[in-house]
Enzyme design. Structure first.
Site, short mmCIF file in Angstrom:
data_model
loop_
_atom_site.label_atom_id
_atom_site.label_comp_id
_atom_site.label_asym_id
_atom_site.label_seq_id
_atom_site.Cartn_x
_atom_site.Cartn_y
_atom_site.Cartn_z
N ARG A 119 20.09 34.04 35.43
CA ARG A 119 19.84 34.61 34.09
C ARG A 119 19.97 33.56 32.99
O ARG A 119 19.57 33.79 31.85
CB ARG A 119 20.75 35.82 33.84
CG ARG A 119 22.22 35.51 33.76
CD ARG A 119 23.06 36.77 33.96
NE ARG A 119 22.75 37.80 32.98
CZ ARG A 119 23.19 37.79 31.72
NH1 ARG A 119 23.95 36.80 31.29
NH2 ARG A 119 22.87 38.75 30.89
N PRO A 163 37.28 30.97 48.78
CA PRO A 163 38.36 31.37 47.86
C PRO A 163 39.21 30.18 47.41
O PRO A 163 39.94 30.29 46.42
CB PRO A 163 39.19 32.37 48.67
CG PRO A 163 38.74 32.27 50.08
CD PRO A 163 37.39 31.63 50.10
N GLU A 201 37.41 33.20 59.63
CA GLU A 201 38.54 32.57 58.94
C GLU A 201 38.07 31.45 58.03
O GLU A 201 38.84 30.87 57.25
CB GLU A 201 39.55 32.01 59.95
CG GLU A 201 40.38 33.06 60.64
CD GLU A 201 41.11 33.98 59.68
OE1 GLU A 201 41.66 33.49 58.68
OE2 GLU A 201 41.10 35.19 59.92
N ASP A 250 26.54 36.12 24.94
CA ASP A 250 27.36 36.87 25.89
C ASP A 250 28.78 36.31 25.92
O ASP A 250 29.02 35.16 25.55
CB ASP A 250 26.77 36.76 27.31
CG ASP A 250 25.64 37.75 27.53
OD1 ASP A 250 25.51 38.71 26.76
OD2 ASP A 250 24.87 37.54 28.49
#
Ligand code: SAM
Length: 233
Positions: A154, A89, A116, A169
């Site tokens: 993709r 993160p 953690e 896209d």
């Protein structure tokens, strides 16, 4: 492309990698997935891969040795140097340009953390590219790794057929790095709601203009930051 994933939960992957476009890409020989269980490489006789954090605090931390040895063993399996990626993160946000860049790599090695997180010393030594899939915290790096793999594979040339090309896209250069336009299909009237007239007009210039306008309006409403970024390019 060869994609190695180092994880403590390899059993989470087959459903995703074995379905739809990711499966087809492997069947076509465009990509090869290899999952490695980090636990297989621990030298701890009880199979432990984590320990309590120095300095105190809750939870456990993934130890250096199992991950270091797993990376060394996996990288040795193939002469092609791997671009190492750490799902975290605290990484840079995963964006379409990042996916486009990663789609050009011959080999990716993706590390999925748990608990953690991972002892910082082995991260420093491995020096992977840290990537986040968003400003929220998941229980592990497996779902982020699958998100990254899907978004990257993709984009490998030949994986998507012409009809499903990723070129236009959302966030792609073909969409000026903003949203895609809205899409409609049959029936022409559904529950009293009609398809916009312009799409039935056969006037391709007018259709293009309308789609561009729709894409810009939606982007301005929900993601004005994208318009500001594309203005400044
Ligand atoms: N203590 C960490 C923090 O607050 O930054 C969170 C650790 S999380 C519970 C465990 C693992 O999940 C991380 O090591 C990472 O691999 C993965 N993870 C969680 N959220 C993620 C995200 N938004 N993007 C990428 N990986 C994520």
């Amino acid at each position: 492309m060869r994609i190695d994933v180092l994880t403590l939960f390899a059993e989470m992957f087959p459903g995703v990698l074995g379905s739809s476009i990711l499966k087809r890409a492997e069947e076509m020989g465009q990509v090869r997935y290899q999952l490695t269980d980090i636990r297989r490489y621990t030298t701890n006789k009880h199979g432990k891969v984590d320990d309590r954090p120095f300095g105190g605090g809750p939870g456990m931390v993934m130890a250096c040795q199992p991950l270091w040895d797993a990376v060394a063993a996996v990288e040795k399996q193939d002469k092609t140097p791997a671009h190492r990626v750490l799902m975290t993160p605290t990484g840079a946000p995963l964006t379409q340009p990042t996916c486009e860049r990663l789609a050009e790599c011959e080999r990716l090695l993706i590390i999925a953390g748990r608990y953690e997180g991972i002892d910082q010393r082995v991260i420093d030594r491995l020096d992977p590219e840290p990537i986040s899939i968003g400003d929220y915290v998941l229980s592990g790096g497996e779902l982020p790794a699958m998100v990254l793999i899907d978004a990257v594979v993709r984009l490998i040339p030949g994986v998507l057929g012409h009809d499903e090309s990723a070129h236009r896209d959302s966030f792609s250069a073909g969409a000026d790095r903003i949203f895609d336009h809205p899409h409609y299909t049959r029936p022409r009237v559904w529950e009293g709601l009609e398809v916009p007239d312009v799409l039935m007009s056969g006037d391709h210039t007018a259709i293009e203009q309308w789609r561009k306008q729709q894409a810009e309006q939606a982007t301005r409403r929900r993601r004005p930051d994208l318009l500001n970024e594309s203005d400044s390019v």
